[in-house]
Each structure stands twice: as structure tokens, then as C-alpha cells.
Scaffold this active site. Structure first.
Site, PDB file in Angstrom:
ATOM      1  N   LYS A  73     -45.907 103.587  22.646  1.00  0.00           N
ATOM      2  CA  LYS A  73     -46.205 103.711  24.079  1.00  0.00           C
ATOM      3  C   LYS A  73     -46.411 102.302  24.639  1.00  0.00           C
ATOM      4  O   LYS A  73     -47.103 101.490  24.037  1.00  0.00           O
ATOM      5  CB  LYS A  73     -47.459 104.575  24.269  1.00  0.00           C
ATOM      6  N   GLU A  80     -55.548 124.010  26.833  1.00  0.00           N
ATOM      7  CA  GLU A  80     -56.506 124.563  27.801  1.00  0.00           C
ATOM      8  C   GLU A  80     -56.918 125.980  27.442  1.00  0.00           C
ATOM      9  O   GLU A  80     -58.080 126.360  27.618  1.00  0.00           O
ATOM     10  CB  GLU A  80     -55.909 124.519  29.216  1.00  0.00           C
ATOM     11  N   ARG A 100     -53.394 127.385  33.407  1.00  0.00           N
ATOM     12  CA  ARG A 100     -52.775 127.793  32.152  1.00  0.00           C
ATOM     13  C   ARG A 100     -53.689 128.704  31.324  1.00  0.00           C
ATOM     14  O   ARG A 100     -53.219 129.417  30.449  1.00  0.00           O
ATOM     15  CB  ARG A 100     -52.418 126.536  31.356  1.00  0.00           C
TER      16      ARG A 100
HETATM   17  C1  LIG Z   1     -51.068 121.405  30.462  1.00  0.00           C
HETATM   18  C2  LIG Z   1     -51.352 119.945  30.675  1.00  0.00           C
HETATM   19  N1  LIG Z   1     -52.549 119.445  30.309  1.00  0.00           N
HETATM   20  C3  LIG Z   1     -52.809 118.141  30.495  1.00  0.00           C
HETATM   21  C4  LIG Z   1     -51.891 117.310  31.035  1.00  0.00           C
HETATM   22  C5  LIG Z   1     -52.217 115.860  31.327  1.00  0.00           C
HETATM   23  N2  LIG Z   1     -51.371 114.978  30.516  1.00  0.00           N
HETATM   24  C6  LIG Z   1     -50.267 114.412  31.023  1.00  0.00           C
HETATM   25  S1  LIG Z   1     -49.462 113.444  29.940  1.00  0.00           S
HETATM   26  C7  LIG Z   1     -50.606 113.759  28.772  1.00  0.00           C
HETATM   27  C8  LIG Z   1     -50.447 113.130  27.425  1.00  0.00           C
HETATM   28  C9  LIG Z   1     -49.187 113.565  26.785  1.00  0.00           C
HETATM   29  O1  LIG Z   1     -49.047 112.965  25.564  1.00  0.00           O
HETATM   30  P1  LIG Z   1     -47.628 112.921  24.908  1.00  0.00           P
HETATM   31  O2  LIG Z   1     -46.946 114.212  25.039  1.00  0.00           O
HETATM   32  O3  LIG Z   1     -47.791 112.408  23.523  1.00  0.00           O
HETATM   33  O4  LIG Z   1     -46.826 111.893  25.798  1.00  0.00           O
HETATM   34  P2  LIG Z   1     -46.976 110.304  25.877  1.00  0.00           P
HETATM   35  O5  LIG Z   1     -47.729 110.050  27.137  1.00  0.00           O
HETATM   36  O6  LIG Z   1     -47.682 109.831  24.679  1.00  0.00           O
HETATM   37  O7  LIG Z   1     -45.592 109.814  25.943  1.00  0.00           O
HETATM   38  C10 LIG Z   1     -51.603 114.603  29.237  1.00  0.00           C
HETATM   39  C11 LIG Z   1     -52.778 115.041  28.467  1.00  0.00           C
HETATM   40  C12 LIG Z   1     -50.663 117.873  31.422  1.00  0.00           C
HETATM   41  N3  LIG Z   1     -49.720 117.155  32.024  1.00  0.00           N
HETATM   42  N4  LIG Z   1     -50.426 119.179  31.211  1.00  0.00           N
END
Ligand SMILES: Cc1ncc(C[n+]2csc(CCOP(=O)(O)OP(=O)(O)O)c2C)c(N)n1
Ligand SMILES: CC(=O)[C@@H](O)[C@H](O)COP(=O)(O)O
Ligand SMILES: [Mg+2]
Length: 641
Positions: A285, A371, A399
């Protein structure tokens, strides 16, 4: 304003077709230019930078190998899609990202044929991809479907529900697990540890060995092809992973920044013609931008910044944020009540649970993006005597609705739901607006719902939530900073179902729920200047309603108007129902309700979004005169359009 980086090769790529015309050996240069363009653009717009930086090579490789948009490419969450937008005909608008009338910060079907599925909430990509695989099969269409999902998003149940189904169907689906060992915060959970073991604990095997295993599933011509690319695919192995148990053909781990690895592996996957394949790509990242690589959150979401130094242009706040007030108030309550525990679903800093966790690490749970589990886990804690604060943004709580109904409300369990990001959130737009919680929680028997009119009110609500142990309770508050009111040393326990009069007036009563209180007071001032003294009341509770207060407002005013940061079917509807049922409309009271528009509102600043929705002071004044009639407006000298 920066002139933008020098990007001679990227300048020749308007669409993926141009990219596909480039030989493989030009792609590393394209990656460098794409990364530079991405950094420059986000330095001007702010937004999700780290995730996009991590998928620059992956994005190029996918569009180079697959025939998008005929082949379907689905980005999970979609916050990593800015490089994809640059390569798919949207470069000319990339500096409008997340602005009013600009590009969305996520994938969006309405925006481009290259975005076959919209997202912003996580862990939907495998299910949607599987649906597309089936749609193609049923219609006799030959196409590849590729879902790219992050390791953080792999913690949500939906991803496994989809893999379970895809494995069973032996669907021709390609899933790329983009594993950067990060969520917004460092990822938590056993699955994350499992992925780390897959990466570090296994020795890569040669393709020759892999081919023996592959031959069980792959046609012979693929084996031959694969053998030829042995030097590129030493990181290719198969056997014994959880994904294989689910029926996926597992490939990896591979270096997600090395195009020499990515391209042959993707080509093999494209040509394999077998059931579901999971490619495990390891990425970083924030890759390629030193300040991002060094940051604890890897520049997940940033304000505008200086490209040279990485310094972000964050405006100095005038008041503490609601999030911080929540976190600090909860710490205060937990100091005297050892039953208080806090839960977040992968949003520790966004919810303020991070500071609670610093103070009470043993009473804090980051359950990952999960969630549904978070809510039922909280229900279990409450069932056996704890006081769980299950802190989930309004939009993400959607959700877990059945868990709220079935596991919490029906059993009358005292789970506390601190609901941050109530109302419009700005740049994240439609998908993140906290619009529906009053409506979807308000119809549940026994649910108590509060909304904070300012940050001091939030402090009272945290105390009230701690004290109230009779059943489920939610309290909502907006994104961003408070209004700057004096803060009490400690919150007070509010009487359940009691609002308050904030300003006494005459003819008009404005009953505000939540963060529009400031605008309601400004509107009252404007109305006062037109000789229309207005009463302003803060409802505090959407459920139970303060029947006494509403009765008093209804009887003593000509017009009652409610204001809220929620959708139709929420507070205004509850008040209307109450007025009908109690016969309070029988004597000529005029009633109007102001709520979020019945459409999904595109991103802009929250102030603009509220103004466009008639939910600012001017909008309230206009609604008042609209209800009282033109004659009233003319008499008072007010000008209404
Ligand atoms: C259902 C839901 N919960 C929380 C989030 C907030 N959120 C957005 S990106 C993220 C992290 C995602 O991590 P990853 O899939 O590993 O992607 P990266 O940012 O590391 O590329 C979170 C918790 C979301 N978008 N959707
Ligand atoms: C992509 C996503 O869902 C989150 O990163 C979200 O953008 C965070 O929003 P806040 O900035 O309001 O925490
Ligand atoms: Mg990640």
C-alpha cells in the site's frame, strides 16, 4: 497549480485498447508515469491514494491481458480504482475526483462502461463477479470476469459466501487477492494471519513441479505454455490452501509489482478455461511514494498535499470532531464502569475506537470488516452482562440490519450503537451518506434513538447510553467537527424520550433532530428579523418521541416544521404519524417535514449537499414561508423564490 508530471507514454494511452497495443517491455515505464500522474492528481483533490498506488502494475497488467470492457473487471470497494480511471478514458477529469460534478471516488456504472459494477462498501466483488459469470454463460457470451479484492475486504463473510458458491458451481471466475497486509489500519484477525503465513511460511516451487499438480486441472496446452514461462513464474504453486478447499485453483503468492510475473500468470489464468482461480498477489500500500510508504495508514485517505514533502493541507479545526468527543467520552464512562467495551469493524480511527483502545486495550475489539459479526458479537456480550458500544458508521450498519433486528432488538439486548457519519459525508458521496438509520432503526420495537444537536449533546448521549441498560439504543452524530459549544466536564444522563426547547418564539416552531440544530437556530434568527419569532426545539430522541413537547409545540404554534439529517420515513414521518394519531392536526396546525431528498445525492461538500437539499437555514426559512403562504412573506418583507 502544478503543471503535472512529464508522461509521454501515458499521453498515448487513452483507453485500454491503446495500452494493449504496447509491447510488454514498455509497461514498466507506463507504470512509472501512471504512478506520477496519480500522485499529482490526488495531491490536488485529496482522496484514497495508498490503495491506488499499490495496484498500479496490477491495473496495467489486467487491462493489458484482458479485453476490457468486454471482459468484466470488478474492483472491490473501488477506492483503489483511480489508476483504472486514468487508463479508461477519464484522465481528463481525474482532477475532479470526489468534487461536486466530478468523478466519483469509487467505481460507478453510470460513469463508464469500464466500471461494470459500482462499489464503495467492501467485499461484494466476488458475488457480483459470479453473477456476471453466470449471466454470460446463460446468454452464451464468452468473457472473462475478474474480481480484485483486498486482504482487508477478505475478512467479510460475503467474500466466503461467494467463494463457497463459486467453488460449488465450478464457475470460470478469476479472483485476484490484492494482499498488501493492510486494511485502513493494520488488518486484524486469524484470516489475516493465515494470509501472512501463506506468504512467508511456504517455499515457492518451480513451475515444473507446479505443472505436475496443475495437470490435474489444466488442459495440456496450458501446461506446455506454462512450462515455457517457468523463469517468470517461480512464485507459482498450488496445493492445500483454504482457497483450494473452497474449490478455487490457487496461484501464488506472486509479486504484484513485478510485471514480468503478473503478465504470464494472468495470461495463464485467462487461457486456463477451468473453474474458479484465485491469484494471490502481494503488493505494498502506498508503493512508490515515500511519504505514503512510511505512513502508518499508508496514505489510505488523504487531504490535498504537497508532492515534495507529503505534508497534507488539513484545515485547523475550530471545535473537536464528534468522533473524538465520542471516543473521549466513552473513555470517561469506562473509567467508572468496567462493563463498558467498544467494538469497531475495521474503522478504529474513523470511529474514535482507536483512542478508547489506547486507554483500554483489553476492552476493545477490532473485528475486521465484519459488521454483521460485530453486531451479533455485541449481542453476545450484552446477553452476558457487558455494556458493548458497537461503533459503526450509519452507512456500514446497513449491512448488519438483520443482526440488529434478530439478534439485538427481538431479544431486547442492551447493545449501544454509536452511529458516526450520520447525514451527508461529502466527498465519499452517495454510497457513504448516513441517510437511512433513523428510518431503519425507528421501525424496530423497543429501539431508543438519539441524535446529537452538538458535541456537548453527544457527551450527554454517551453517558445516557452507558446508564441505559433496558434494551438497544442508538445515537447518531455527523462527520467532522462540532459547532464549538462549551463542553461539560462530564455528560449528564438524559431522560429517555425528552427533548428540550432551545429558543422560545411564537407562530412557528422548528423541531430539529441532530446536527441541523445550528441551521434551525440561524433560520429562527432570520425569521425573527422578518417579525416571525420562531421557537426552536431539539428533539434529542427520534424514538421514543417526546409526546409532551410535540403536543406543546403543536398547540401553541401555527406551523410546526421538523428538520433532520435522515431519509424519508424517519423522524418527520414518526412525528407526522404522532400528530395524526393524537388529533393534533385537527385544529388547523400546519405541519411540514424537511429531510434528505428521496434520491441518492452525488458528492459535494456537506454544506453544499445540505443547501441543495433545502436543509440549511435558507432552506428552512423558505419552507416556513412556503407553508405560511405568499401573503405572509409579502407582509413580512421576506423574498422567497
Ligand atoms: C462494508 C464496509 N465496511 C467498511 C468499509 C471501510 N473501508 C474502506 S476501505 C477499507 C479497508 C480495505 O482494506 P483492503 O480491502 O485490504 O484494501 P486496501 O485499502 O488495503 O487496498 C475499509 C475498512 C467499507 N468500505 N465497507
Ligand atoms: C473507502 C472507505 O469506505 C473509507 O475509506 C471511507 O472513505 C472513510 O471515510 P471517512 O473519511 O469518513 O472515515
Ligand atoms: Mg489491504
Amino acid at each position: 497549480m502544478s503543471m503535472g508530471p512529464d508522461t509521454p507514454l501515458l499521453d498515448t494511452v487513452r483507453t485500454p485498447a491503446d495500452l494493449r497495443a504496447l509491447p510488454d517491455d514498455r509497461l514498466p515505464q507506463l507504470a512509472d508515469e501512471l504512478r506520477a500522474e496519480l500522485i499529482d492528481a490526488v495531491s490536488q483533490t485529496g482522496g484514497h491514494l495508498g490503495a491506488g498506488l499499490g495496484v498500479v502494475e496490477l491495473t496495467i497488467a489486467i487491462h493489458h491481458v484482458f479485453n476490457t470492457p468486454h471482459d468484466r473487471l470488478i474492483w472491490d470497494v473501488g477506492h483503489q480504482c483511480y489508476p483504472h480511471k486514468i487508463l479508461t478514458g477519464r484522465r481528463d477529469r481525474i482532477r475532479t475526483l470526489r468534487k461536486e460534478n466530478g468523478l466519483s471516488g469509487f467505481t460507478k456504472r453510470a460513469e463508464s462502461e469500464y466500471d461494470p459494477f459500482g462499489a464503495a462498501h467492501s467485499s461484494t466483488s466476488i458475488s457480483a463477479g459470479l453473477g456476471m459469470v453466470e449471466a454470460a454463460r446463460l446468454q452464451g457470451i464468452e468473457r472473462n470476469v475478474i474480481s480484485v479484492i483486498g486482504d482487508g475486504s477478505m475478512s467479510a463473510g460475503m467474500a466466503y459466501e461467494a467463494m463457497n458458491n463459486a467453488g460449488h458451481m465450478d464457475a470460470r471466475q478469476i479472483v485476484i487477492l490484492n494482499d498488501n497486509d493492510m486494511s485502513i489500519a493494520p488488518p486484524t484477525g486469524a484470516m489475516s494471519a493465515y494470509l501472512a503465513r501463506l506468504v512467508s511460511g511456504r517455499t515457492y516451487i518451480s513451475l515444473r513441479e507446479a505443472a505436475k499438480q496443475l495437470s490435474k486441472r489444466m488442459p495440456k496446452f496450458i501446461q506446455d505454455k506454462a512450462r515455457k514461462t517457468e523463469e517468470y513464474t517461480r512464485a507459482f504453486f498450488s496445493g492445500g490452501t483454504l482457497f483450494e478447499e473452497l474449490g478455487f485453483f490457487y496461484v501464488g503468492p506472486i509479486d504484484g509489482h513485478n510485471l514480468d510475473h503478473l503478465l504470464p500468470v494472468l495470461r495463464n489464468a485467462r487461457d486456463a478455461g477451468v473453474g474458479p482461480i484465485l491469484i494471490h498477489a502481494i503488493t505494498q500500500k502506498g508503493k512508490g511514494y515515500a511519504p505514503a510508504e512510511a505512513a502508518a495508514d499508508k496514505y489510505h485517505g488523504v487531504a490535498k498535499f504537497d508532492v515534495i514533502t507529503g505534508a497534507q493541507a488539513k484545515a485547523k479545526p475550530n471545535a473537536p470532531s464528534y468522533t473524538k468527543v465520542f471516543g473521549q467520552s466513552l473513555i470517561q464512562e469506562a473509567e467508572t464502569d468496567d462493563k463498558v467495551v467498544a467494538i469497531t469493524a475495521a474503522m478504529p480511527s474513523g470511529t474514535g475506537v482507536d483512542i478508547f483502545g489506547d486507554a483500554f486495550p483489553g476492552r476493545t475489539y477490532d473485528v475486521g470488516i465484519a459488521e454483521q459479526h460485530a453486531v451479533t458479537f455485541a449481542a453476545g456480550l450484552a446477553a452476558d452482562g457487558m455494556k458493548p458500544f458497537c461503533a459503526i458508521y450509519s452507512t456500514f450498519l446497513q449491512r448488519a440490519y438483520d443482526q440488529v433486528v434478530h439478534d439485538v432488538a427481538i431479544q431486547k439486548l442492551p447493545v449501544r450503537f454509536p452511529i458516526d457519519r450520520a447525514g451527508f459525508v461529502g466527498s465519499d458521496g452517495q454510497t457513504h451518506a448516513g441517510s437511512f438509520d433513523i428510518a431503519y432503526l425507528g421501525c424496530l420495537p423497543g429501539m431508543v434513538i438519539m441524535a446529537a444537536g452538538d458535541e456537548a449533546e453527544l457527551k450527554h448521549m454517551v453517558r445516557t447510553a452507558t446508564a441505559y441498560d433496558e434494551g438497544p439504543l442508538a445515537f447518531r452524530y455527523p462527520r467532522g467537527e462540532g459547532v464549538g459549544v462549551d463542553m461539560p466536564e462530564r455528560g449528564e444522563v438524559l431522560e429517555i424520550g425528552r427533548g428540550r426547547i432551545v429558543r422560545e418564539g411564537g407562530k412557528v416552531a422548528i423541531l430539529s433532530l441532530g446536527g441541523r440544530l445550528k441551521e434551525a437556530l440561524l433560520a429562527a434568527e432570520q425569521l425573527g428579523s422578518f417579525g416571525l419569532p420562531a421557537t426552536v426545539a431539539d428533539a434529542r430522541f427520534a424514538k421514543p418521541l417526546d409526546a409532551e413537547l410535540i403536543g406543546q409545540l403543536a398547540r401553541n404554534h401555527e406551523l410546526l416544521i421538523t428538520v433532520e439529517e435522515g431519509s424519508v420515513g424517519g423522524f418527520g414521518s414518526f412525528v407526522a404519524q404522532h400528530l395524526f394519531d393524537q388529533g393534533l392536526l385537527d385544529n388547523g396546525l400546519k405541519y411540514r417535514s424537511l429531510f434528505l431528498p428521496d434520491r441518492f445525492v452525488d458528492q459535494a461538500s456537506p454544506d453544499r449537499m445540505y443547501a441543495q437539499s433545502g436543509l440549511d437555514a435558507d432552506g428552512i426559512v423558505k419552507a416556513v414561508f412556503g407553508a405560511l403562504g405568499r401573503q405572509e412573506a409579502e407582509q413580512t418583507g421576506a423574498i422567497i423564490a
